[in-house]
Enzyme design. Sequence first.
Site, PDB file in Angstrom:
ATOM      1  N   HIS A 117      -6.680  -1.965  15.060  1.00 45.79           N
ATOM      2  CA  HIS A 117      -6.886  -1.230  13.805  1.00 45.79           C
ATOM      3  C   HIS A 117      -6.651  -2.146  12.600  1.00 45.79           C
ATOM      4  CE1 HIS A 117      -6.737   2.441  11.224  1.00 45.79           C
ATOM      5  NE2 HIS A 117      -5.915   1.680  10.508  1.00 45.79           N
ATOM      6  N   GLU A 118      -5.512  -2.817  12.577  1.00 45.69           N
ATOM      7  CA  GLU A 118      -5.201  -3.661  11.417  1.00 45.69           C
ATOM      8  C   GLU A 118      -6.162  -4.837  11.341  1.00 45.69           C
ATOM      9  OE1 GLU A 118      -3.372  -2.083   9.502  1.00 45.69           O
ATOM     10  OE2 GLU A 118      -2.478  -0.748  11.005  1.00 45.69           O
ATOM     11  N   GLU A 178       0.853  -1.187   0.000  1.00 48.40           N
ATOM     12  CA  GLU A 178       0.000   0.000   0.000  1.00 48.40           C
ATOM     13  C   GLU A 178       0.898   1.249   0.000  1.00 48.40           C
ATOM     14  OE1 GLU A 178      -2.718   0.473   3.284  1.00 48.40           O
ATOM     15  OE2 GLU A 178      -3.779   2.079   2.266  1.00 48.40           O
ATOM     16  N   HIS A 195      -9.440  -3.809   9.846  1.00 44.11           N
ATOM     17  CA  HIS A 195      -9.378  -3.609   8.394  1.00 44.11           C
ATOM     18  C   HIS A 195      -9.810  -4.871   7.638  1.00 44.11           C
ATOM     19  CE1 HIS A 195      -7.913   0.314   7.373  1.00 44.11           C
ATOM     20  NE2 HIS A 195      -6.733   0.215   7.968  1.00 44.11           N
ATOM     21  N   GLY A 202       2.919   2.650  10.851  1.00 38.25           N
ATOM     22  CA  GLY A 202       2.638   1.853  12.047  1.00 38.25           C
ATOM     23  C   GLY A 202       2.513   0.369  11.744  1.00 38.25           C
ATOM     24  N   ALA A 203       1.645   0.049  10.804  1.00 37.52           N
ATOM     25  CA  ALA A 203       1.409  -1.351  10.476  1.00 37.52           C
ATOM     26  C   ALA A 203       0.572  -1.429   9.208  1.00 37.52           C
ATOM     27  CB  ALA A 203       0.678  -2.059  11.612  1.00 37.52           C
ATOM     28  N   MET A 204       0.420  -2.650   8.680  1.00 35.77           N
ATOM     29  CA  MET A 204      -0.270  -2.809   7.403  1.00 35.77           C
ATOM     30  C   MET A 204      -1.167  -4.049   7.433  1.00 35.77           C
ATOM     31  SD  MET A 204      -0.840  -1.690   4.454  1.00 35.77           S
ATOM     32  CE  MET A 204      -2.042  -2.508   3.402  1.00 35.77           C
ATOM     33  N   GLU A 205      -2.381  -3.864   6.913  1.00 37.07           N
ATOM     34  CA  GLU A 205      -3.443  -4.862   7.066  1.00 37.07           C
ATOM     35  C   GLU A 205      -3.479  -5.936   5.989  1.00 37.07           C
ATOM     36  OE1 GLU A 205      -3.959  -1.552   6.270  1.00 37.07           O
ATOM     37  OE2 GLU A 205      -5.572  -1.343   4.804  1.00 37.07           O
ATOM     38  N   ASN A 206      -2.365  -6.301   5.365  1.00 33.12           N
ATOM     39  CA  ASN A 206      -2.355  -7.333   4.322  1.00 33.12           C
ATOM     40  C   ASN A 206      -3.228  -8.528   4.726  1.00 33.12           C
ATOM     41  OD1 ASN A 206      -0.029  -5.846   3.194  1.00 33.12           O
ATOM     42  ND2 ASN A 206       0.995  -6.672   5.007  1.00 33.12           N
TER      43      ASN A 206
HETATM   44  N1  TRP Z   1      -3.081   0.930   5.729  1.00 36.32           N
HETATM   45  C1  TRP Z   1      -2.103   1.157   6.756  1.00 36.32           C
HETATM   46  C2  TRP Z   1      -2.907   1.450   8.011  1.00 36.32           C
HETATM   47  O1  TRP Z   1      -3.576   0.738   8.566  1.00 36.32           O
HETATM   48  C3  TRP Z   1      -1.231   2.326   6.431  1.00 36.32           C
HETATM   49  C4  TRP Z   1       0.104   2.035   5.875  1.00 36.32           C
HETATM   50  C5  TRP Z   1       1.008   1.184   6.353  1.00 36.32           C
HETATM   51  C6  TRP Z   1       0.755   2.667   4.802  1.00 36.32           C
HETATM   52  N2  TRP Z   1       2.153   1.252   5.626  1.00 36.32           N
HETATM   53  C7  TRP Z   1       2.020   2.139   4.673  1.00 36.32           C
HETATM   54  C8  TRP Z   1       0.392   3.632   3.926  1.00 36.32           C
HETATM   55  C9  TRP Z   1       2.920   2.573   3.723  1.00 36.32           C
HETATM   56  C10 TRP Z   1       1.269   4.060   2.966  1.00 36.32           C
HETATM   57  C11 TRP Z   1       2.516   3.539   2.853  1.00 36.32           C
HETATM   58  O2  TRP Z   1      -3.139   2.439   8.524  1.00 36.32           O
HETATM   59 ZN    ZN Z   2      -5.545   1.809   8.544  1.00 37.89          ZN
END
Ligand code: TRP
Ligand code: ZN
Length: 871
Positions: free
Chosen positions: A301-302, A125, A305, A265-269
């Site tokens: 949060h993640e 993302e 998502h 912070g983190a990513m919801e893959n």
């Molecule tokens: N979607 C992620 C979240 O929960 C945001 C995010 C994580 C992101 N890593 C990123 C956005 C890198 C842009 C680039 O909030």
């Molecule tokens: Zn988010």
Amino acid sequence: MARTDSPVTFLRSEYKEPAFLIQTVDLDIALNPARTIVVNRMQMKRNDRAGQNQSLILHGEEQELVSVRVNGVIITDYVLTPESLTLKNLPDTFELSITSACVPEKNTSLMGLYVSNGNFFTQCEAEGFRKITYFLDRPDVMATYQVTLRALKAQFPVLLSNGNLIKEEELGNGWHSAVWQDPFPKPSYLFALVAGKLHAIERTIKSASGKSKLLQVWVEAKDLSKTEHAMDSLIASIRWDEQRFGLELDLDRFMIVAVGDFNMGAMENKGLNIFNTKFVLANPETATDVDYGNVESVVAHEYFHNWTGNRVTCKDWFQLSLKEGLTVFRDQEFSADQMGSESGKAVKRIEDVRLLRQVQFPEDAGPMAHPIRPDSYQEINNFYTVTVYEKGAEVVRMQQTLLGKEGFRKGMDLYFKRHDGQAVTCDDFTAAMADANNKDLTQFKYWYSQSGTPRVTVKESFNDGTYQIKLSQSCPSTPGQTKKEPFHIPLLYKLIHKGDGTLDGGHAQEKLFELTKASEVITVTGLADKPVLSINRNFSAPIILEFDQDEAELLTLVKKDDDAFNRWEAIQKLYIDSILSNTTLDTAVIDALRELLLDPLLDPAFKDLVFTLPAESYLYEQVAIIDPQAIHLSRRKIREQLATSLLAEWTTTYQNHQTPGSYNPDAANAGRRALKNLALHMLMSAQAPNAHKWAQEQYQSANNMTDRYGALATLVNFASPQAEICLNDFHQRFSDDALVIDKWFTLQATRQEDLTGQHPVMADVLTLRNHPDFNIKNPNRARSLIHAFCMSNPGAFHNPNGESYQFWAKQVIELNQINPQVAARLARGLDRWKQFAPVYQNHMKSALELISRQDHLSSDVAEVIQKALHS
Ligand code: TRP
Ligand code: ZN
């Protein structure tokens, strides 16, 4: 991400259907840090809803194209640019197979596939997938994925991707492979892989409908003992989403992986959330109460998502708040529920509003102001903003306020019933809310399209038992939006008796007023005296309230309002008045504060917030021309007054709020620690005889990071003779713990400026910048020093000599080469430069211009700087 000298602006109004759809993706990835080979086999189909005979334009960046096959046959008549691969004369359905190579170990942007501490991670993302393979890298192209990962087994024993593990094999030559299948169609931004030396803690739970679910938290071996809190938070999140929204985990397996190099912070893959270590790892010795709370809310949060973002995703990136605003709202509600008491919920609400005002209000008043659903952008990475996230959450919260909790739930149910499996828009969300409740939200939608913080002015009159409240709204013009339509503003209000009595029944209820016109009047008849108005209770709308209540009325609210938020708000107004007029607080105010501090029924966490002064960045928004040093000094003066005039009370508060026994991070204990550490700070500030000794003792004997860090911060901020020794001790004690060393940098970068000028923070920052532990390539470390100093220490950063602005510019320039996203965040630091007094403004302008003159600015930094200078 793409480096470009002539910026391209993307417009929401120019949305076009994709020319092709990708139905299935079969990725075969041979992982090698120096050269990873990706074979990407896609089943393609022309999109009936797009025009005929269109070419296929795939996104692709920073890859070496090896071969292209259509239905198995190599083709060469494609057009390749640094950003795209175009194929013409294609059949209606076909198999497209593309082989390409990339270099993960050279990838410092941390977007796409990269290496961190010897392991592989991805971040796709918003537009990172195009650095891994050629693709229609847009969120409305959804496909099912099968992924084969290959790597040397000794170096990369663990191979993870989205969904379910189908097969593992030994391949000879020391290589092995794993095949993963994700049953749910997803956009490319939710793809992820992880490979390397990692270990997991596991739990198996049953979901609401009785299905067994495997939960894992993957970390490096040394961190295994810090994963329990993340796992507990994950389970609590799963339970909460089942109960509050009837939403279950849809995969058999759900994984969280921690990585030390991460942009956000983190990513919801899907099924494979990837986290900054900062938001996973916690144990009592190394993480503060605030860290524990952050881990809990980011895990939530993640996880949330999975439904709001993944099952229902965004049609284009202009709709980002569809998933982010909604998911922040959900994590805020979750965290509030975890607090365990009504006062705990109010504390959470106050903290959320403080963040909104400190960061989002300035954004909404500055050169980067944008609606929560932007109409244009140059670089999408720049739109992961507090406006899209936090104001977006407020806009969702207002819908819950207007519709009620049950009505909101009906709207959510309808949203999923209509749109599960689809890529949709913010309009689709409000339509579900409106239709499920038979409520017209047409005017409400201006909250999605208009930027700027609305102002609501309140004027009262009282005559012959008739009380009138005149409300008028306006919104200042923002870049590209000079004229605004009136907003639909939900205002919770209540009338409060100014004396010792109470108002009779009907008048004493909290009510909801929906302000929709430019100005409206609320009339109440049959009152004996003028009541005291409590309005925008619980911060029911994200507005600036202009309401001149005098000190006596504010003190009535402080004493009698049963809305904890507005009680706190009344005190904040008293503080702001004193700070901006550079006076001290009246005795009546100090007396009221003393009563609060000693009230045994009040939550210590609430008291801590009561004595926390408004942030400097929020104070800046209250004046026409910012004199940062004047504000800084006058704010310090009020804090010293609070410290000295309540000295005796701070002493007892410190003694009465100890938390003996083993560490418990729950809200009640965290609140006691917060208030105790504030008391210690006040005692230092008041130069209480025991303060240094107590701080030093607390530093040495603490059994948890909150207390150790709290004591250390006090010693450092007040330049205690012990500060140096304790700082060195802290560094040695935690030298192998990156997240704690980050704290060590941050503490020094954010310490209170020494007013004698003997020992400026800037000098320390320059020394720390050359410390062997400093590493600008690691985002957490870069932020712990550079961003912390430039963006979280206004008193030291805004020095009229301008040196810190030059420092800022040089760091932006250096980071720009390494990691455009981290650079662009820092580049936001001088957004509000035009508001500052001339001395500062001139220095700021030359710093901005220094950056703008650089060649090879990333689109991320270029957009921010150009908007700061020219809008
Ligand atoms: N979607 C992620 C979240 O929960 C945001 C995010 C994580 C992101 N890593 C990123 C956005 C890198 C842009 C680039 O909030
Ligand atoms: Zn988010």
